[in-house]
Design a protein around this motif. Structure first.
Motif, PDB file in Angstrom:
ATOM      1  N   GLY A 137      13.121   1.366  15.820  1.00 19.19           N
ATOM      2  CA  GLY A 137      12.535   1.154  17.078  1.00 19.19           C
ATOM      3  C   GLY A 137      11.905  -0.169  16.907  1.00 19.19           C
ATOM      4  O   GLY A 137      12.551  -1.363  16.991  1.00 19.19           O
ATOM      5  N   GLN A 138      10.496  -0.277  16.942  1.00 17.73           N
ATOM      6  CA  GLN A 138       9.892  -1.498  16.742  1.00 17.73           C
ATOM      7  C   GLN A 138       9.458  -1.775  15.314  1.00 17.73           C
ATOM      8  O   GLN A 138       8.728  -3.001  14.928  1.00 17.73           O
ATOM      9  N   LEU A 139       9.797  -1.011  14.211  1.00 18.89           N
ATOM     10  CA  LEU A 139       9.501  -1.221  12.905  1.00 18.89           C
ATOM     11  C   LEU A 139      10.645  -1.516  12.149  1.00 18.89           C
ATOM     12  O   LEU A 139      11.939  -1.188  12.461  1.00 18.89           O
ATOM     13  N   LEU A 140      10.536  -2.396  10.895  1.00 16.04           N
ATOM     14  CA  LEU A 140      11.506  -2.443  10.021  1.00 16.04           C
ATOM     15  C   LEU A 140      11.199  -1.833   8.625  1.00 16.04           C
ATOM     16  O   LEU A 140      10.227  -1.868   7.940  1.00 16.04           O
ATOM     17  N   ALA A 141      12.171  -0.881   8.347  1.00 11.80           N
ATOM     18  CA  ALA A 141      12.068   0.149   7.346  1.00 11.80           C
ATOM     19  C   ALA A 141      12.933  -0.321   6.110  1.00 11.80           C
ATOM     20  O   ALA A 141      14.198  -0.677   6.179  1.00 11.80           O
ATOM     21  N   VAL A 142      12.404  -0.430   5.085  1.00 10.31           N
ATOM     22  CA  VAL A 142      13.226  -1.043   3.646  1.00 10.31           C
ATOM     23  C   VAL A 142      13.998   0.252   3.365  1.00 10.31           C
ATOM     24  O   VAL A 142      13.767   1.392   3.175  1.00 10.31           O
ATOM     25  N   GLU A 143      15.349  -0.048   3.170  1.00  3.78           N
ATOM     26  CA  GLU A 143      16.186   0.790   2.415  1.00  3.78           C
ATOM     27  C   GLU A 143      16.647   0.542   1.047  1.00  3.78           C
ATOM     28  O   GLU A 143      16.951   1.649   0.244  1.00  3.78           O
ATOM     29  N   ALA A 144      16.572  -0.494   0.467  1.00  2.00           N
ATOM     30  CA  ALA A 144      16.725  -0.744  -0.714  1.00  2.00           C
ATOM     31  C   ALA A 144      15.943  -2.173  -1.166  1.00  2.00           C
ATOM     32  O   ALA A 144      15.548  -2.781  -0.289  1.00  2.00           O
ATOM     33  N   VAL A 145      15.679  -2.024  -2.611  1.00  5.55           N
ATOM     34  CA  VAL A 145      14.696  -3.200  -2.995  1.00  5.55           C
ATOM     35  C   VAL A 145      15.396  -3.658  -4.265  1.00  5.55           C
ATOM     36  O   VAL A 145      15.717  -2.887  -5.155  1.00  5.55           O
ATOM     37  N   GLU A 146      15.180  -5.092  -4.394  1.00  4.14           N
ATOM     38  CA  GLU A 146      15.695  -5.731  -5.860  1.00  4.14           C
ATOM     39  C   GLU A 146      14.409  -6.780  -5.976  1.00  4.14           C
ATOM     40  O   GLU A 146      14.192  -7.329  -5.304  1.00  4.14           O
ATOM     41  N   VAL A 147      13.715  -6.524  -7.119  1.00  5.31           N
ATOM     42  CA  VAL A 147      12.781  -7.311  -7.751  1.00  5.31           C
ATOM     43  C   VAL A 147      13.221  -8.573  -8.354  1.00  5.31           C
ATOM     44  O   VAL A 147      13.930  -8.293  -9.558  1.00  5.31           O
ATOM     45  N   LEU A 157       6.318  -4.477   7.149  1.00  4.04           N
ATOM     46  CA  LEU A 157       7.773  -3.730   6.577  1.00  4.04           C
ATOM     47  C   LEU A 157       6.881  -2.037   6.600  1.00  4.04           C
ATOM     48  O   LEU A 157       5.840  -2.082   5.926  1.00  4.04           O
ATOM     49  N   THR A 158       7.821  -1.095   6.690  1.00  5.41           N
ATOM     50  CA  THR A 158       7.471   0.234   6.198  1.00  5.41           C
ATOM     51  C   THR A 158       8.272   0.383   4.983  1.00  5.41           C
ATOM     52  O   THR A 158       9.582   0.292   4.744  1.00  5.41           O
ATOM     53  N   GLY A 159       7.621   1.077   3.974  1.00  2.00           N
ATOM     54  CA  GLY A 159       8.245   1.377   2.559  1.00  2.00           C
ATOM     55  C   GLY A 159       7.482   1.461   1.570  1.00  2.00           C
ATOM     56  O   GLY A 159       6.112   1.167   1.657  1.00  2.00           O
ATOM     57  N   GLU A 160       7.915   1.927   0.449  1.00  2.00           N
ATOM     58  CA  GLU A 160       6.996   2.154  -0.680  1.00  2.00           C
ATOM     59  C   GLU A 160       7.460   1.217  -1.950  1.00  2.00           C
ATOM     60  O   GLU A 160       8.303   1.534  -2.640  1.00  2.00           O
ATOM     61  N   LEU A 161       6.567   0.370  -2.064  1.00  3.91           N
ATOM     62  CA  LEU A 161       6.623  -0.551  -3.385  1.00  3.91           C
ATOM     63  C   LEU A 161       5.484  -0.484  -4.378  1.00  3.91           C
ATOM     64  O   LEU A 161       4.317  -0.492  -3.678  1.00  3.91           O
ATOM     65  N   PRO A 162       5.705  -0.066  -5.611  1.00  4.94           N
ATOM     66  CA  PRO A 162       4.341  -0.112  -6.241  1.00  4.94           C
ATOM     67  C   PRO A 162       3.505  -1.359  -6.527  1.00  4.94           C
ATOM     68  O   PRO A 162       4.307  -2.624  -6.399  1.00  4.94           O
ATOM     69  N   LEU A 163       2.323  -1.212  -6.813  1.00  4.19           N
ATOM     70  CA  LEU A 163       1.375  -2.268  -6.964  1.00  4.19           C
ATOM     71  C   LEU A 163       1.870  -3.409  -8.019  1.00  4.19           C
ATOM     72  O   LEU A 163       1.455  -4.499  -7.950  1.00  4.19           O
ATOM     73  N   GLU A 164       2.558  -2.852  -8.940  1.00  2.00           N
ATOM     74  CA  GLU A 164       3.090  -3.737 -10.240  1.00  2.00           C
ATOM     75  C   GLU A 164       3.943  -4.792  -9.705  1.00  2.00           C
ATOM     76  O   GLU A 164       4.158  -5.829 -10.485  1.00  2.00           O
ATOM     77  N   HIS A 165       4.553  -4.696  -8.602  1.00  2.00           N
ATOM     78  CA  HIS A 165       5.317  -5.796  -7.896  1.00  2.00           C
ATOM     79  C   HIS A 165       4.696  -6.746  -6.842  1.00  2.00           C
ATOM     80  O   HIS A 165       5.501  -7.581  -6.518  1.00  2.00           O
ATOM     81  N   LYS A 188       0.853  -1.067  -0.111  1.00  2.00           N
ATOM     82  CA  LYS A 188       0.009   0.064   0.035  1.00  2.00           C
ATOM     83  C   LYS A 188       0.881   1.185   0.064  1.00  2.00           C
ATOM     84  O   LYS A 188       1.115   1.855   1.253  1.00  2.00           O
ATOM     85  N   PRO A 189       1.220   1.605  -1.223  1.00  2.00           N
ATOM     86  CA  PRO A 189       2.374   2.752  -1.446  1.00  2.00           C
ATOM     87  C   PRO A 189       1.972   4.021  -0.543  1.00  2.00           C
ATOM     88  O   PRO A 189       2.808   4.544   0.018  1.00  2.00           O
ATOM     89  N   GLU A 190       0.729   4.551  -0.641  1.00  2.00           N
ATOM     90  CA  GLU A 190       0.328   5.586   0.031  1.00  2.00           C
ATOM     91  C   GLU A 190       0.225   5.852   1.396  1.00  2.00           C
ATOM     92  O   GLU A 190       0.516   6.572   2.062  1.00  2.00           O
ATOM     93  N   ALA A 191       0.238   4.388   1.955  1.00  2.00           N
ATOM     94  CA  ALA A 191       0.401   4.195   3.526  1.00  2.00           C
ATOM     95  C   ALA A 191       1.742   3.920   3.938  1.00  2.00           C
ATOM     96  O   ALA A 191       1.979   3.608   5.042  1.00  2.00           O
ATOM     97  N   ASN A 192       2.833   3.773   3.192  1.00  2.00           N
ATOM     98  CA  ASN A 192       3.967   3.296   3.172  1.00  2.00           C
ATOM     99  C   ASN A 192       3.985   1.876   3.873  1.00  2.00           C
ATOM    100  O   ASN A 192       4.869   1.648   5.120  1.00  2.00           O
ATOM    101  N   GLU A 193       3.123   0.834   3.400  1.00  2.00           N
ATOM    102  CA  GLU A 193       3.006  -0.299   4.143  1.00  2.00           C
ATOM    103  C   GLU A 193       3.493  -1.603   3.119  1.00  2.00           C
ATOM    104  O   GLU A 193       2.876  -1.440   1.871  1.00  2.00           O
ATOM    105  N   LEU A 194       3.871  -2.566   3.574  1.00  2.00           N
ATOM    106  CA  LEU A 194       4.113  -3.690   2.941  1.00  2.00           C
ATOM    107  C   LEU A 194       4.319  -4.947   3.507  1.00  2.00           C
ATOM    108  O   LEU A 194       4.699  -4.875   4.769  1.00  2.00           O
ATOM    109  N   VAL A 195       4.093  -6.146   2.947  1.00  2.00           N
ATOM    110  CA  VAL A 195       4.093  -7.270   3.589  1.00  2.00           C
ATOM    111  C   VAL A 195       4.639  -8.285   2.646  1.00  2.00           C
ATOM    112  O   VAL A 195       4.350  -8.341   1.483  1.00  2.00           O
TER     113      VAL A 195
END
Length: 218
Positions: free
Chosen positions: A181-191, A160-168, A132-139
């Motif tokens: 803190g209690q969250l895991l934030a995405v720094e880099a992505v490889e599809v 995780l918190t981060g922005e990945l397009p729906l196409e992926h 859900k890119p607009e909410a900065n959420e992914l699973v």
């Protein structure tokens, strides 16, 4: 001995969820050493359990009043509540036996025990099942290998918190992640590739190679 606590990837679609967190492990009680909290330098308490093979090492060889860099498996059982499983420790300096001065030993320890990625780094590899890119959420769904006794553990989900397009969505992804803190934030992505369908064929899109790694918005 390996020069890194996280093993290199050996297969393109290799699942995993592993990372390192520095902190002091505090058990619930003297009678319950396998369950407790990991306290980081900011005072955050992370719900933690200790896998059995670590208990002897912790009891006999570690000063449990000081921070250590723990090798952990992350789980996300509740929203914004990180759960860790301690599977190992990264502290090569404990194996150093050279006769040096206290100052030299301290410098050597600092150099040996640091990782290029720094503390709180995680490697998450699996199927992107929600974004859900607009909410900065992914699973990401992670599958585990069968155990030696033939038991097949169920897959688990990492939030995780981060922005990945729906196409992926429904693609296999490899993520570099940082604990905040209690969250895991995405720094880099490889599809890597679209996930196979039941017929064995991939979804639309390239089946060879993966997209280049790029920073993810957090």
């Amino acid at each position: 001995m390996r020069d890194h606590p996280i093993s290199p990837v050996t297969e393109p679609l290799q699942y995993r969820a592993i990372g390192v967190v520095r902190g002091i492990y505090r058990p619930e009680s003297e009678d319950q050493l396998t369950r407790g909290v990991l306290i980081d330098s900011d005072g955050n308490e992370l719900e933690t359990v200790v896998l059995g093979r670590m208990l002897t090492l912790m009891r006999r060889h570690l000063d449990m009043t000081t921070p250590h860099l723990w090798v952990v498996y992350p789980r996300c059982r509740e929203s914004e509540q990180l759960h860790l499983q301690i599977a190992g420790i990264w502290e090569p300096s404990t194996l150093a036996t050279a006769e040096t001065s206290d100052a030299e030993a301290s410098e050597a320890q600092d150099a040996l025990d640091q990782l290029p990625e720094g503390d709180d780094f995680f490697s998450i590899r699996g199927e992107l099942i929600f974004t859900k890119p607009e909410a900065n959420e992914l699973v990401v769904k992670v599958r585990q290998l069968p155990r030696a006794d033939g038991f097949r553990p169920l897959p688990f989900k990492v939030q995780l918190t981060g922005e990945l397009p729906l196409e992926h969505l429904r693609h296999f992804v490899s993520l570099d992640v940082r604990r905040q803190g209690q969250l895991l934030a995405v720094e880099a992505v490889e599809v890597i590739a679209p996930m196979p369908t039941r017929g064995g064929k991939g979804r639309e899109g390239s089946r060879k190679g993966g997209a280049r790694s790029r920073p993810a918005k957090t």
